[in-house]
Write a protein that holds these residues in place. Sequence first.
Motif, mmCIF file in Angstrom:
data_model
loop_
_atom_site.group_PDB
_atom_site.id
_atom_site.type_symbol
_atom_site.label_atom_id
_atom_site.label_comp_id
_atom_site.label_asym_id
_atom_site.label_seq_id
_atom_site.Cartn_x
_atom_site.Cartn_y
_atom_site.Cartn_z
ATOM 1 N N TRP A 45 0.828 -1.204 0.000
ATOM 2 C CA TRP A 45 0.000 0.000 0.000
ATOM 3 C C TRP A 45 0.867 1.262 0.000
ATOM 4 N N PHE A 46 1.871 1.277 0.863
ATOM 5 C CA PHE A 46 2.713 2.456 1.016
ATOM 6 C C PHE A 46 3.457 2.788 -0.276
ATOM 7 N N THR A 47 4.090 1.807 -0.866
ATOM 8 C CA THR A 47 4.924 2.072 -2.042
ATOM 9 C C THR A 47 4.113 2.257 -3.321
ATOM 10 N N THR A 48 2.940 1.634 -3.402
ATOM 11 C CA THR A 48 2.152 1.693 -4.634
ATOM 12 C C THR A 48 1.138 2.818 -4.626
ATOM 13 N N LEU A 49 0.505 3.072 -3.484
ATOM 14 C CA LEU A 49 -0.552 4.089 -3.422
ATOM 15 C C LEU A 49 -0.071 5.395 -2.784
ATOM 16 N N ALA A 50 0.568 5.312 -1.627
ATOM 17 C CA ALA A 50 0.908 6.531 -0.883
ATOM 18 C C ALA A 50 2.116 7.255 -1.459
ATOM 19 N N LEU A 51 3.172 6.533 -1.746
ATOM 20 C CA LEU A 51 4.459 7.152 -2.071
ATOM 21 C C LEU A 51 4.477 7.959 -3.371
ATOM 22 N N PRO A 52 3.829 7.499 -4.464
ATOM 23 C CA PRO A 52 3.952 8.248 -5.723
ATOM 24 C C PRO A 52 3.549 9.706 -5.615
ATOM 25 N N PHE A 123 0.096 17.954 9.041
ATOM 26 C CA PHE A 123 -0.852 17.015 8.463
ATOM 27 C C PHE A 123 -0.464 15.596 8.854
ATOM 28 N N ARG A 124 -1.450 14.739 8.872
ATOM 29 C CA ARG A 124 -1.231 13.324 9.123
ATOM 30 C C ARG A 124 -1.461 12.582 7.813
ATOM 31 N N HIS A 125 -0.771 11.463 7.658
ATOM 32 C CA HIS A 125 -0.977 10.696 6.429
ATOM 33 C C HIS A 125 -0.836 9.210 6.737
ATOM 34 N N ASP A 126 -1.877 8.450 6.453
ATOM 35 C CA ASP A 126 -1.804 7.011 6.647
ATOM 36 C C ASP A 126 -1.033 6.372 5.503
ATOM 37 N N ASP A 127 -0.373 5.253 5.792
ATOM 38 C CA ASP A 127 0.498 4.629 4.793
ATOM 39 C C ASP A 127 -0.262 3.944 3.670
ATOM 40 N N ASP A 128 -1.596 3.953 3.733
ATOM 41 C CA ASP A 128 -2.389 3.331 2.670
ATOM 42 C C ASP A 128 -3.352 4.327 2.028
ATOM 43 N N ASP A 129 -3.061 5.618 2.136
ATOM 44 C CA ASP A 129 -3.855 6.663 1.489
ATOM 45 C C ASP A 129 -2.984 7.433 0.499
ATOM 46 N N ALA A 130 -3.622 8.313 -0.272
ATOM 47 C CA ALA A 130 -2.883 9.115 -1.254
ATOM 48 C C ALA A 130 -3.413 10.540 -1.259
ATOM 49 N N VAL A 131 -2.506 11.489 -1.531
ATOM 50 C CA VAL A 131 -2.906 12.872 -1.770
ATOM 51 C C VAL A 131 -2.546 13.253 -3.199
ATOM 52 N N ALA A 132 -3.232 14.271 -3.705
ATOM 53 C CA ALA A 132 -2.986 14.744 -5.062
ATOM 54 C C ALA A 132 -1.594 15.358 -5.180
ATOM 55 N N LEU A 133 -1.116 15.437 -6.404
ATOM 56 C CA LEU A 133 0.242 15.911 -6.670
ATOM 57 C C LEU A 133 0.439 17.373 -6.273
ATOM 58 N N ASP A 134 -0.644 18.131 -6.167
ATOM 59 C CA ASP A 134 -0.530 19.547 -5.801
ATOM 60 C C ASP A 134 -1.069 19.834 -4.406
ATOM 61 N N TYR A 135 -1.134 18.814 -3.565
ATOM 62 C CA TYR A 135 -1.671 19.028 -2.206
ATOM 63 C C TYR A 135 -0.883 20.095 -1.459
ATOM 64 N N VAL A 136 0.433 20.003 -1.420
ATOM 65 C CA VAL A 136 1.249 20.957 -0.667
ATOM 66 C C VAL A 136 1.067 22.367 -1.220
#
Length: 280
Positions: A45-52, A123-136
Amino acid sequence: MRVQMLGLCRFSYLGLRGYQKDHSSIEERRAFLYDPDRLARRWQWFTTLALPGWLAQTDPDFTLVVMTGPDLPQPYLSGLQALSRVNPWLRLELVPPMDRHLEACLAAIAPHVDPQADVVGHFRHDDDDAVALDYVATARRDFAAVQALWQAEGRLSLDHSRGLMLRAGAGGADFVPRIAHNMGVALTIFLRPDAEKTALHFNHTRLPMWMPCVSVTRPLMFIRSIHADSDSGDMGPGLPWEIAPDALDRQLSRRFGLDRAVLDDLAKAVSRKDSAGRSC
């Protein structure tokens, strides 16, 4: 105004509190968190969904602290160490087991707070969630538009609430579009640098008790995954919105840098691994 964006991601941190699933001892918690099949799923989850999404932020001026225990099994500990060496925005904090979870979270975050910042966007971020590329970049821009609200109390939450709920199953990834307020992901809590608190010090479901809250419902900003290993396994309250299947695929690529087929494969893989150890 100097805004520091500072996040915390717990990766199977070994502590007795801070999770919805209770365990009676540190040994029981360790056996649960460090179960080899579970760790393999969390890493996927972390490497495939969250990290990109973090790797490709349009604004690279942020820090994401990944918090875990010093005895995290291999190869996951060395994997996190390798990621922190090549990505300056990722900081790894190895926190020994602590009974009080919020104190542990503060121990991980405190060394990375910039005392020269005017405001810190936690901010908090779970290792199995994703944010958009422009979140920051978007969080910084939208805070600038409402910073007078923050000035009044030194606290403000900015909730980017349009997202996708990813339900993982043997058939792949099913996406449910939702506007979900204060879900936790893509939620920024702006505090003064000397506040000695993190995003986790505030229950995200009760934020209006402590601060002004601003909700921004566009654009699409997060993906929250729901699966057998989720600490909270339901979508919670929210409002539905519509998106056509072809538009969904384009949004996954444009907003998150993700491929629908890869997410289908991920959902199938983690479901197979989970069902091999226990019934989903």
